[in-house]
Enzyme design. Sequence first.
Site, PDB file in Angstrom:
ATOM      1  N   THR A   1       0.817  -1.229   0.000  1.00 31.11           N
ATOM      2  CA  THR A   1       0.000   0.000   0.000  1.00 31.11           C
ATOM      3  C   THR A   1       0.851   1.281   0.000  1.00 31.11           C
ATOM      4  O   THR A   1       0.703   2.144  -0.865  1.00 31.11           O
ATOM      5  CB  THR A   1      -0.946   0.027   1.219  1.00 31.11           C
ATOM      6  OG1 THR A   1      -0.166  -0.226   2.392  1.00 31.11           O
ATOM      7  CG2 THR A   1      -2.046  -1.018   1.106  1.00 31.11           C
TER       8      THR A   1
ATOM      9  N   ASP B   1      12.770  -4.973  -1.210  1.00 27.83           N
ATOM     10  CA  ASP B   1      12.079  -4.610   0.029  1.00 27.83           C
ATOM     11  C   ASP B   1      12.215  -5.815   0.953  1.00 27.83           C
ATOM     12  O   ASP B   1      11.567  -6.841   0.773  1.00 27.83           O
ATOM     13  CB  ASP B   1      10.603  -4.297  -0.257  1.00 27.83           C
ATOM     14  CG  ASP B   1       9.808  -3.978   1.011  1.00 27.83           C
ATOM     15  OD1 ASP B   1      10.247  -4.357   2.117  1.00 27.83           O
ATOM     16  OD2 ASP B   1       8.731  -3.352   0.903  1.00 27.83           O
TER      17      ASP B   1
ATOM     18  N   PHE C   1      -8.047   3.237   4.012  1.00 28.09           N
ATOM     19  CA  PHE C   1      -8.280   2.154   4.979  1.00 28.09           C
ATOM     20  C   PHE C   1      -7.883   2.550   6.400  1.00 28.09           C
ATOM     21  O   PHE C   1      -8.374   1.980   7.366  1.00 28.09           O
ATOM     22  CB  PHE C   1      -7.550   0.871   4.562  1.00 28.09           C
ATOM     23  CG  PHE C   1      -6.043   0.994   4.474  1.00 28.09           C
ATOM     24  CD1 PHE C   1      -5.433   1.386   3.292  1.00 28.09           C
ATOM     25  CD2 PHE C   1      -5.256   0.698   5.570  1.00 28.09           C
ATOM     26  CE1 PHE C   1      -4.055   1.492   3.205  1.00 28.09           C
ATOM     27  CE2 PHE C   1      -3.873   0.791   5.496  1.00 28.09           C
ATOM     28  CZ  PHE C   1      -3.274   1.200   4.310  1.00 28.09           C
TER      29      PHE C   1
HETATM   30  N1  F0G Z   1       7.093  -2.901   2.845  1.00 31.18           N
HETATM   31  C1  F0G Z   1       6.417  -3.960   3.314  1.00 31.18           C
HETATM   32  C2  F0G Z   1       6.563  -5.275   2.632  1.00 31.18           C
HETATM   33  C3  F0G Z   1       5.595  -3.828   4.436  1.00 31.18           C
HETATM   34  O1  F0G Z   1       4.941  -4.894   4.881  1.00 31.18           O
HETATM   35  C4  F0G Z   1       5.506  -2.569   5.076  1.00 31.18           C
HETATM   36  C5  F0G Z   1       4.632  -2.377   6.232  1.00 31.18           C
HETATM   37  C6  F0G Z   1       6.221  -1.505   4.556  1.00 31.18           C
HETATM   38  C7  F0G Z   1       7.011  -1.702   3.449  1.00 31.18           C
HETATM   39  C8  F0G Z   1       6.146  -0.132   5.191  1.00 31.18           C
HETATM   40  O2  F0G Z   1       6.850  -0.154   6.374  1.00 31.18           O
HETATM   41  O3  F0G Z   1       5.112   0.346   8.136  1.00 31.18           O
HETATM   42  O4  F0G Z   1       7.538   0.577   8.630  1.00 31.18           O
HETATM   43  O5  F0G Z   1       6.417   2.182   7.136  1.00 31.18           O
HETATM   44  N2  F0G Z   1       3.749  -3.164   6.604  1.00 31.18           N
HETATM   45  C9  F0G Z   1       2.894  -3.019   7.770  1.00 31.18           C
HETATM   46  C10 F0G Z   1       1.851  -4.097   7.795  1.00 31.18           C
HETATM   47  C11 F0G Z   1       2.318  -1.667   7.925  1.00 31.18           C
HETATM   48  O6  F0G Z   1       0.973  -4.026   8.672  1.00 31.18           O
HETATM   49  O7  F0G Z   1       1.907  -5.041   7.017  1.00 31.18           O
HETATM   50  P1  F0G Z   1       6.458   0.790   7.637  1.00 31.18           P
END
Ligand code: F0G
Length: 481
Positions: free
Chosen positions: A132, A223, A455
Site C-alpha cells: 500500500t 524490500d 483504509f
Molecule cells: N514494505 C512492506 C513489505 C511492508 O509490509 C511494510 C509495512 C512496509 C514496506 C512499510 O513499512 O510500516 O515501517 O512504514 N507493513 C505493515 C503491515 C504496515 O501491517 O503489514 P512501515
Amino acid sequence: MSIKLSSGKEIPVEMHKARMVQKIWLSPVEERLKAIEEAGYNTFLLKTKDMFLDMLTDSGTNAMSDNQFAAMMKVDDAYAGSMTFYEFADAVRDVLGYKHVMNVHQGRAAEHLISKVFAKSGDVVPTNYHFTTTKVHIELTGGATCLEIYTDEALKTESTFPFKGNMDPQKLKDTIEKYGREKIPFVRMEATTNLLGGQPFSMENLKEIKRICIQYGIPLVLDGSLMCENAYLIRQRERGYENKTVAEIVKEMCDIADLFYMSGRKNTCVRGGCIATNNKELFEKIQPWLPVYEGFFTYGGMSQREIAAMAIGMREMVNPDLAGCAIEQIKYFIKRLVETRIPVVTPPGGLACHLDAMKFLPHIPQSQYPAGALTAALYIASGIRSMERGTISMERDEEGNEVFSDLELTRIALPRRVYTMSHIEYAIDRINWLYNHRDLIKGLKFVYEPPVLRFFLGKLEAIDNWGRGLSEAFKNELGDY
Ligand code: F0G
C-alpha cells in the site's frame, strides 16, 4: 520450531519464555458490537482496551528480546557521529553484507526517499506485487506508475505452488521492451509478499530477475521488510537450500539486490528502518535528502535507543527460532482451518493467516467490501482484531472510480513471540463459528472516505445493520464471551 508429538501431530513450539507480560481483556459481545460501530466498522479505529487479541499487524507489535532491552540502556545520544549508529552499521555489514547504510524512521520513509530520488512522472516501476505505502510513494512522490508482474499462480488463493511471490521473468522482459529501459528507474522485489498473503519468492527467481536487470542496466531494489521469513521458507521449500542457514540465505538475497530497504518494525522487532547498499553511487544520490526528511545521517529519524535495539535485532533476526516463529504458528493455524474447509490462503506463508473473503462470503459483491465485512465480523465474534486487505485498501482511480482488489483478504497477523497456542486455538474456534453463521454477514458502505490510504481513517456502516444480528446469534449460542 515445530515438534512432532508421539501421536504424530506436529505443533509449533515457542523457543522463548515470557518473563514480562501485558494484561489483555476480553469484553462481552454487546460491547464489541458497540466498539466496532463507533470505529466505523474499521478495525484500525478500535482501541486496545476493546480487543482481546491484537492480530492487526506484525509491525511494531513484536516482543523484543532481553538483549534488545539491555542495549537500549547504554547508548551514545550524540546528534552527529553517534557510536550507536556505527554499531548498527557494523551489524548491517555483518548480517546483510552492505557497506553503506542510513536509518529512516520506518519502511515507508525509505519508500519515500527512493521514489523521490529515482522515479519521475511517466516512469513505470515493475514489482512482484505492490504494498500500500510503496504504491502511494511511487505514484505520488515519484509521479510514476507501479506495475505488478506476478506469476499466474499468485492470485489463486488455494494453491500448492511454493513461491507465489515470484515475479514473472517473461512479463518483466515484455514490460521493459514495451516502455523502454529509460522509463524504468528500478525493478522492485518484495520478500514474503505482503498483499499476496505473505508468499515468498524463490532464490532462483530473484537471480533470474537480476539477470534481466543486468541485461537492461536497471537497478534491482529489494524490500526486505519480511526477508527472514522468505529465507526460512526458501530453506524449507527450495532445492539446494535445505542445508543453508537462514543467515546464509539472507546474505545471498542481499548480495543480489543493488539497493535494499526494510521496515525494522517487523524482522528486527523495533520501530525504525533502513536503506542499505554496496553501490556508492546509488547511496550518494539518496543521502543528501536524508537530513531534509528524516534527520542527520547518524540517526535518520530514529532515537539512538531504537538504533541500539535494532542493531541487536538485526543480528537476532536470522536465528531460525525467530525467523520461523510466526511461520510455524501460521502453518499450524492454516492446517487446522483447511481441515474444516475454511477458505484460507495456501500454502501457508509468513506474516499472517489470510481468510479468503470472496469465498467465505460469496454473497457479498466487491462493491460492498467482503474483506472489510469479514474483518469486522471476526472482531464481533471473537474480540480479535485483524486487518482488511482488499478493496478498501485500494485507492480510487483518477476519475474517482472504485478499483477492485485482485484479492479480498482478512489478514490475521501473528506478531513474533507474542501469542501462544491457546490463543491460536481460540481464533480457530471462533473462525469456524463465524463460517457456520456466514449468512448473517452482509456488506459495508462508506460514510466517510479520506482521499488517500482510506483504509486507515475511513468510516463505514453495516448494510441492514447486520452487526446486531450477528452479535445476537453469538449471545444466544455462546453467551457474553
Ligand atoms: N514494505 C512492506 C513489505 C511492508 O509490509 C511494510 C509495512 C512496509 C514496506 C512499510 O513499512 O510500516 O515501517 O512504514 N507493513 C505493515 C503491515 C504496515 O501491517 O503489514 P512501515
